[in-house]
Design a protein around this motif. Structure first.
Motif, PDB file in Angstrom:
ATOM      1  N   LYS A  58       0.559  -1.299  -0.066  1.00  0.00           N
ATOM      2  CA  LYS A  58       0.173  -0.046   0.665  1.00  0.00           C
ATOM      3  C   LYS A  58       0.790   1.404   0.021  1.00  0.00           C
ATOM      4  CE  LYS A  58      -3.586   0.672   2.636  1.00  0.00           C
ATOM      5  NZ  LYS A  58      -4.811   0.907   3.492  1.00  0.00           N
ATOM      6  N   THR A  59       0.196   2.010  -0.890  1.00  0.00           N
ATOM      7  CA  THR A  59       1.600   3.205  -0.801  1.00  0.00           C
ATOM      8  C   THR A  59       0.187   4.759  -0.041  1.00  0.00           C
ATOM      9  OG1 THR A  59       0.544   4.104  -3.066  1.00  0.00           O
ATOM     10  CG2 THR A  59       2.881   2.745  -3.254  1.00  0.00           C
ATOM     11  N   GLN A  60      -0.507   4.129   0.154  1.00  0.00           N
ATOM     12  CA  GLN A  60      -1.480   5.537   1.283  1.00  0.00           C
ATOM     13  C   GLN A  60      -2.202   4.760   1.814  1.00  0.00           C
ATOM     14  OE1 GLN A  60      -3.668   7.228  -1.704  1.00  0.00           O
ATOM     15  NE2 GLN A  60      -4.600   5.755  -2.290  1.00  0.00           N
ATOM     16  N   GLY A  61      -3.160   5.638   3.117  1.00  0.00           N
ATOM     17  CA  GLY A  61      -3.685   4.957   4.432  1.00  0.00           C
ATOM     18  C   GLY A  61      -3.540   3.830   5.056  1.00  0.00           C
ATOM     19  N   GLN A  62      -3.911   4.113   5.737  1.00  0.00           N
ATOM     20  CA  GLN A  62      -3.749   2.686   7.116  1.00  0.00           C
ATOM     21  C   GLN A  62      -2.464   1.534   6.411  1.00  0.00           C
ATOM     22  OE1 GLN A  62      -6.723   1.460   9.392  1.00  0.00           O
ATOM     23  NE2 GLN A  62      -5.748  -0.182  10.112  1.00  0.00           N
ATOM     24  N   GLY A  63      -1.788   0.899   6.877  1.00  0.00           N
ATOM     25  CA  GLY A  63      -0.767   0.076   6.489  1.00  0.00           C
ATOM     26  C   GLY A  63       0.256   0.458   5.804  1.00  0.00           C
ATOM     27  N   LYS A  64       0.207   2.432   5.049  1.00  0.00           N
ATOM     28  CA  LYS A  64       1.310   2.095   4.074  1.00  0.00           C
ATOM     29  C   LYS A  64       2.642   2.614   4.158  1.00  0.00           C
ATOM     30  CE  LYS A  64       2.722   7.228   2.260  1.00  0.00           C
ATOM     31  NZ  LYS A  64       2.979   8.046   2.598  1.00  0.00           N
ATOM     32  N   GLY A  65       2.739   1.385   2.858  1.00  0.00           N
ATOM     33  CA  GLY A  65       4.011   1.905   2.967  1.00  0.00           C
ATOM     34  C   GLY A  65       4.528   0.206   3.676  1.00  0.00           C
ATOM     35  N   TYR A  66       4.150  -1.128   4.564  1.00  0.00           N
ATOM     36  CA  TYR A  66       3.597  -2.406   4.947  1.00  0.00           C
ATOM     37  C   TYR A  66       2.632  -3.607   4.219  1.00  0.00           C
ATOM     38  CZ  TYR A  66       7.106  -0.018   8.017  1.00  0.00           C
ATOM     39  OH  TYR A  66       8.202  -0.168   8.685  1.00  0.00           O
ATOM     40  N   ALA A  67       1.561  -2.853   4.464  1.00  0.00           N
ATOM     41  CA  ALA A  67       0.197  -3.381   4.044  1.00  0.00           C
ATOM     42  C   ALA A  67       0.272  -4.042   2.723  1.00  0.00           C
ATOM     43  CB  ALA A  67      -0.886  -2.500   4.267  1.00  0.00           C
ATOM     44  N   ALA A  68      -0.508  -5.255   2.318  1.00  0.00           N
ATOM     45  CA  ALA A  68      -0.110  -5.402   1.279  1.00  0.00           C
ATOM     46  C   ALA A  68      -1.105  -4.579   0.530  1.00  0.00           C
ATOM     47  CB  ALA A  68      -0.885  -7.121   0.312  1.00  0.00           C
ATOM     48  N   ASP A  69      -1.382  -4.293  -0.599  1.00  0.00           N
ATOM     49  CA  ASP A  69      -2.766  -3.802  -1.354  1.00  0.00           C
ATOM     50  C   ASP A  69      -4.007  -4.903  -2.148  1.00  0.00           C
ATOM     51  OD1 ASP A  69      -4.833  -2.001  -2.931  1.00  0.00           O
ATOM     52  OD2 ASP A  69      -2.957  -0.706  -3.587  1.00  0.00           O
ATOM     53  N   LEU A  70      -4.279  -5.012  -1.497  1.00  0.00           N
ATOM     54  CA  LEU A  70      -5.671  -6.054  -2.199  1.00  0.00           C
ATOM     55  C   LEU A  70      -6.323  -5.610  -2.980  1.00  0.00           C
ATOM     56  CD1 LEU A  70      -5.829  -8.323   1.115  1.00  0.00           C
ATOM     57  CD2 LEU A  70      -4.957  -8.332  -0.457  1.00  0.00           C
ATOM     58  N   ARG A  71      -6.673  -3.945  -3.838  1.00  0.00           N
ATOM     59  CA  ARG A  71      -7.549  -4.139  -4.134  1.00  0.00           C
ATOM     60  C   ARG A  71      -7.946  -4.369  -5.230  1.00  0.00           C
ATOM     61  NH1 ARG A  71      -5.179   1.608  -7.308  1.00  0.00           N
ATOM     62  NH2 ARG A  71      -3.410   0.990  -5.415  1.00  0.00           N
ATOM     63  N   PHE A  72      -6.790  -5.016  -5.860  1.00  0.00           N
ATOM     64  CA  PHE A  72      -7.314  -5.924  -7.397  1.00  0.00           C
ATOM     65  C   PHE A  72      -7.682  -7.212  -7.026  1.00  0.00           C
ATOM     66  CE2 PHE A  72      -3.464  -3.305  -7.888  1.00  0.00           C
ATOM     67  CZ  PHE A  72      -3.861  -1.930  -9.146  1.00  0.00           C
ATOM     68  N   VAL A  73      -7.444  -7.783  -6.152  1.00  0.00           N
ATOM     69  CA  VAL A  73      -7.590  -9.141  -5.315  1.00  0.00           C
ATOM     70  C   VAL A  73      -9.561  -8.541  -4.717  1.00  0.00           C
ATOM     71  CG1 VAL A  73      -7.837 -10.707  -3.740  1.00  0.00           C
ATOM     72  CG2 VAL A  73      -5.787  -9.993  -4.366  1.00  0.00           C
ATOM     73  N   GLU A  74      -9.741  -7.722  -5.206  1.00  0.00           N
ATOM     74  CA  GLU A  74     -11.206  -7.436  -4.326  1.00  0.00           C
ATOM     75  C   GLU A  74     -12.298  -7.067  -5.586  1.00  0.00           C
ATOM     76  OE1 GLU A  74     -12.046  -4.627  -1.236  1.00  0.00           O
ATOM     77  OE2 GLU A  74     -14.057  -4.432  -1.702  1.00  0.00           O
ATOM     78  N   GLU A  75     -11.840  -6.434  -6.777  1.00  0.00           N
ATOM     79  CA  GLU A  75     -12.128  -6.432  -8.262  1.00  0.00           C
ATOM     80  C   GLU A  75     -12.060  -6.957  -8.887  1.00  0.00           C
ATOM     81  OE1 GLU A  75      -9.622  -3.703 -10.450  1.00  0.00           O
ATOM     82  OE2 GLU A  75      -9.609  -2.207  -8.904  1.00  0.00           O
ATOM     83  N   VAL A  76     -11.510  -8.404  -8.758  1.00  0.00           N
ATOM     84  CA  VAL A  76     -11.709  -9.697  -9.547  1.00  0.00           C
ATOM     85  C   VAL A  76     -12.686 -10.757  -8.920  1.00  0.00           C
ATOM     86  CG1 VAL A  76      -9.794 -12.517 -10.403  1.00  0.00           C
ATOM     87  CG2 VAL A  76      -9.200  -9.944  -9.628  1.00  0.00           C
ATOM     88  N   THR A  77     -12.762 -10.052  -7.254  1.00  0.00           N
ATOM     89  CA  THR A  77     -13.449 -10.953  -6.851  1.00  0.00           C
ATOM     90  C   THR A  77     -15.123 -10.786  -6.947  1.00  0.00           C
ATOM     91  OG1 THR A  77     -11.752 -11.560  -4.747  1.00  0.00           O
ATOM     92  CG2 THR A  77     -14.312 -12.007  -4.884  1.00  0.00           C
ATOM     93  N   ARG A  78     -14.960  -9.487  -7.249  1.00  0.00           N
ATOM     94  CA  ARG A  78     -16.537  -8.878  -7.340  1.00  0.00           C
ATOM     95  C   ARG A  78     -16.465  -9.675  -8.204  1.00  0.00           C
ATOM     96  NH1 ARG A  78     -18.384  -5.781  -3.489  1.00  0.00           N
ATOM     97  NH2 ARG A  78     -17.207  -4.828  -2.046  1.00  0.00           N
ATOM     98  N   THR A  79     -15.707  -9.070  -9.695  1.00  0.00           N
ATOM     99  CA  THR A  79     -16.551  -9.098 -10.778  1.00  0.00           C
ATOM    100  C   THR A  79     -16.808 -10.639 -11.344  1.00  0.00           C
ATOM    101  OG1 THR A  79     -14.537  -7.985 -11.820  1.00  0.00           O
ATOM    102  CG2 THR A  79     -15.623  -9.309 -13.137  1.00  0.00           C
ATOM    103  N   ILE A  80     -16.056 -11.859 -10.236  1.00  0.00           N
ATOM    104  CA  ILE A  80     -16.274 -13.436 -10.411  1.00  0.00           C
ATOM    105  C   ILE A  80     -18.135 -13.556  -9.676  1.00  0.00           C
ATOM    106  CG2 ILE A  80     -16.250 -15.299  -9.345  1.00  0.00           C
ATOM    107  CD1 ILE A  80     -13.199 -14.596  -9.716  1.00  0.00           C
ATOM    108  N   ALA A  81     -18.124 -12.888  -8.891  1.00  0.00           N
ATOM    109  CA  ALA A  81     -19.307 -12.968  -7.925  1.00  0.00           C
ATOM    110  C   ALA A  81     -20.754 -12.529  -9.066  1.00  0.00           C
ATOM    111  CB  ALA A  81     -19.764 -11.950  -6.574  1.00  0.00           C
ATOM    112  N   LYS A  82     -20.127 -10.847  -9.866  1.00  0.00           N
ATOM    113  CA  LYS A  82     -21.165 -10.852 -10.586  1.00  0.00           C
ATOM    114  C   LYS A  82     -21.398 -11.122 -11.926  1.00  0.00           C
ATOM    115  CE  LYS A  82     -19.974  -7.471 -13.822  1.00  0.00           C
ATOM    116  NZ  LYS A  82     -19.623  -5.776 -13.877  1.00  0.00           N
ATOM    117  N   VAL A  83     -20.554 -11.860 -12.479  1.00  0.00           N
ATOM    118  CA  VAL A  83     -20.641 -12.698 -14.148  1.00  0.00           C
ATOM    119  C   VAL A  83     -20.903 -14.515 -13.671  1.00  0.00           C
ATOM    120  CG1 VAL A  83     -19.498 -11.353 -15.175  1.00  0.00           C
ATOM    121  CG2 VAL A  83     -18.461 -13.265 -14.536  1.00  0.00           C
TER     122      VAL A  83
END
Ligand code: UGA
Length: 645
Positions: A179-204
């Motif tokens: 993550k480059t911003q927000g909580q955990g910036k510089g440490y935590a993994a940014d899961l935004r792409f995983v979440e996007e894919v998950t939502r797409t899977i659920a949708k289609v």
């Protein structure tokens, strides 16, 4: 890049189809050639009886395998696999699954440019053997030695939704940057792409799916994935979430996939979860021994992935910290690492000192572990792991300072040739490479820096340096990216070797393993091969022609599309008496395509000439005889002792 000198031109041998191996000792034929032919035959006939037996009888790790549900496999009705993310992990994973099974595999990505590259002749990622695997599966070109054209079962496409909908099993292989911003910036993994894919899977998804986490994710991500899927699923559609982390090391990703140490599959311990895990076991067991496929709980699987990288990186930081002590005391880091590595509880992997670890994963994964520890209220644990990253930064700075101090405390207007920019050899990847920090440091000292790397792309080097270095004037005026090592070293005051590419080496050809009847005598005769990765026993040096012969034959087999497994470099039948010593080379690697000529480099350099060996891959004695002053990581400073610099 300059062509090979005739002396070292192994490539000519590699394409010599008329080569026959009679000069090769019979033992070598047994070791390398017969297994390769057997492998080719096996592939012509489908999986052989031997393989089947191995699958059933392979000595499993009882503790795990008896607790798994892999002993009574169910034949899966699943036939279509979709891999979301055509990057370093997704594409090679998809290609190897397609190569080894009859599944229809679709690798999808929203990035049209990347997909176009995967559909072209110039693949966007360099991995040894990947082009052959992709050509076979994507284009249906002859897969194996028999020349039979096979069905094409690998597709690269931007049709994310259609491909997800059509698949039975979906792998999420998108990137999880820090993550480059927000909580955990510089440490935590940014899961935004995983979440996007998950939502797409659920949708289609209009039918039940197995969703597999392939990306490296923090522990408990599968829970979030499951929640998102359940909350957004179409009526009647069910999902099972599995964790199947990748353990591919760049540069050997294909080999790692074809012959993995282990395949880990994490699932919920429910009947549905176990059934889904069975389906994935079924996929892998088409080419991986059952005993290597381990099914465990979801959270263990997620944590084991991060933990493996953290432990590996920690070993490198251990040895790099020791390298600093070696330099001050006259101990040699290679000898210390060797002595420690012989203790089987420690082992000899990841004990090679260097300018610091790089690559896309180690730093990111350790920081993710640090963040996880902090969020769990375990600050001491967080600090412990943070130390591994800190030592890595310290190592890069230490090596920079050594260069500056040996060059009379100033680099202003001196030309520094940097050989190697990738984070390790056999890859074009420069992410997190120590070279980025070091070149930036040299530029800020006023040096003129000439970089040469056999694989890294010039454009990428410039992009990464522009991100790391604020001094754009220095970048524009004092940085040169060269097409060959001679150009980079011409007129240089110092050469810094930062990547262990074979072509930079001046060490005599390495040795292959041999058998000796007397283990005690072998131990006694063990000598250090100067500056090489390992000690090698005396009397095990093979003639160069023998190595060339074996290499040539393997090369010819490969050129004929016979898939040559990484040969086991053992001499006689396993289980026979005597002991063996394994040297970490394969015959194919034994004879590099060509090597730079250090005599020519010396001729072009300014005097006094320095070589800084950041990887301990050079024969320092030879260089000294050419007039170089050599400084090496984890070795006392020769210049300090001799010339008092
Ligand atoms: C690493 C792990 O080894 C893989 O198991 C893991 O799957 C992968 O990360 C990932 O998470 O995707 P990789 O980054 O490709 O693989 O490269 P490594 O071969 O592990 O090397 C990492 C860095 O450590 C390199 O800069 C290398 O030069 C350095 N290194 C490695 C040393 O300095 N000394 C050593 O003894 C070994």
């Amino acid at each position: 890049m300059e062509g090979p000198s005739s002396e070292n031109d192994a490539s000519a041998l590699l394409i010599d189809f008329s080569f026959t191996p009679p000069q090769t000792p019979q033992r070598k034929i047994q070791q390398y050639v017969e297994p390769a032919i057997k492998e080719a035959t096996k592939r012509q006939n489908g999986l052989g009886v031997e393989h089947e037996l191995q699958c059933c009888m392979g000595a499993p790790d009882e503790e795990f395998c008896t607790s798994t549900n892999i002993n009574t496999p169910t034949l899966t009705p699943f036939k279509r696999i979709c891999i979301v993310g055509a990057g370093y992990v997704g594409a090679p994973t998809g290609a190897v699954i397609a190569y080894e099974t009859d599944f229809d595999v679709t690798v999808v990505d929203y990035n049209a440019q990347r997909i176009a590259a995967w559909n072209s002749a110039d693949l966007p990622i360099y991995e040894s053997g990947l082009d052959h695997i992709v050509n076979s599966t994507r284009d249906g070109i002859s897969k194996h030695a028999d020349g039979v054209t096979t069905r094409s079962n690998l597709v690269f496409t931007t049709d994310v939704e259609g491909s997800i909908d059509a698949a039975d099993i979906i792998f999420i292989a998108v990137n999880t940057p820090t993550k480059t911003q927000g909580q955990g910036k510089g440490y935590a993994a940014d899961l935004r792409f995983v979440e996007e894919v998950t939502r797409t899977i659920a949708k289609v998804a209009k039918a039940d799916k197995i969703v597999v986490e392939k990306s490296t994710v923090p522990v408990k991500t599968a829970e979030s994935v499951r929640l998102i899927l359940m909350a957004n699923a179409q009526p009647g559609v069910r999902f099972e979430v599995l964790s199947n982390p990748e353990y591919l090391a760049e540069g050997q990703a294909v080999a790692d996939m074809l012959d993995p140490d282990r395949i880990i599959i994490g699932s919920l311990p429910t009947p549905e979860g176990l059934k889904a895990a069975d389906a994935l076991v079924e996929v892998y067991s088409q080419w991986v021994k059952r005993s290597k496929i381990i099914t465990i709980n979801l959270w263990s699987s997620e944590l084991a992935r991060l933990a493996a990288n953290a432990m590996l990186a920690q070993r490198i930081s251990n040895v790099n910290a020791l390298s600093a002590i070696c330099e001050k005391t006259g101990a040699s880091v290679d000898e210390v690492a060797y002595a420690c590595g012989l203790d089987h509880r420690i082992g000899n992997g990841m004990l090679k000192a260097g300018p610091g670890f790089g690559g896309s994963c180690f730093r990111k994964d350790i920081l993710s572990l640090v963040y996880l520890s902090e969020t769990l209220g375990l600050p001491e644990v967080a600090n412990y792991w943070r130390g591994v990253v800190d030592i890595n930064e310290y190592q890069k700075d230490r090596f920079t300072k050594r260069v500056i101090s040996c060059r009379f405390n100033t680099l202003t207007n001196k030309k520094i040739a940097v050989l190697g920019f990738t984070f390790k050899k056999n890859t074009a990847d420069i992410r997190e490479s120590p070279a980025i920090t070091m070149v930036t440091n040299f530029l800020s000292e006023g040096a003129q820096v000439a970089v040469y790397d056999p694989r890294a792309r010039k454009q990428q080097i410039l992009v990464d340096l522009h991100q790391a270095c604020d001094d754009t004037v220095a970048l524009e005026n004092n940085l040169m990216i060269c097409g060959n090592a001679y150009h980079a070293c011409d007129g240089a005051d110092a050469v810094i070797v930062l990547t262990e590419w074979d072509e930079f080496s001046n060490v005599d050809l390495p040795t292959l393993e041999v058998q000796t009847a007397d283990p005690v005598a072998l131990k006694r005769s063990t000598v250090l091969d100067p500056n090489a990765n390992n000690f090698v026993p005396e009397g095990t040096r093979h003639k160069e022609e023998e190595l060339c012969a074996v290499s040539a034959f393997l090369g010819a087999l490969e050129a004929r599309n016979v898939k040559v497994e990484s040969p086991r470099i053992t001499s006689d039948d396993e289980g026979s008496e005597g002991s063996s010593v394994r040297v970490p080379i394969t015959p194919a690697q034994t004879v590099p395509q060509w090597r730079i000529d250090w005599v020519r480099i010396a001729r072009g350099m300014r005097k006094p000439m320095f070589v800084f060996d950041g990887r301990n891959i050079l024969d320092h004695g030879k260089l000294q005889r050419l007039g170089f002053r050599v400084e090496a990581i984890g070795k006392a400073s020769l210049a300090e002792a001799n010339v008092g610099c």
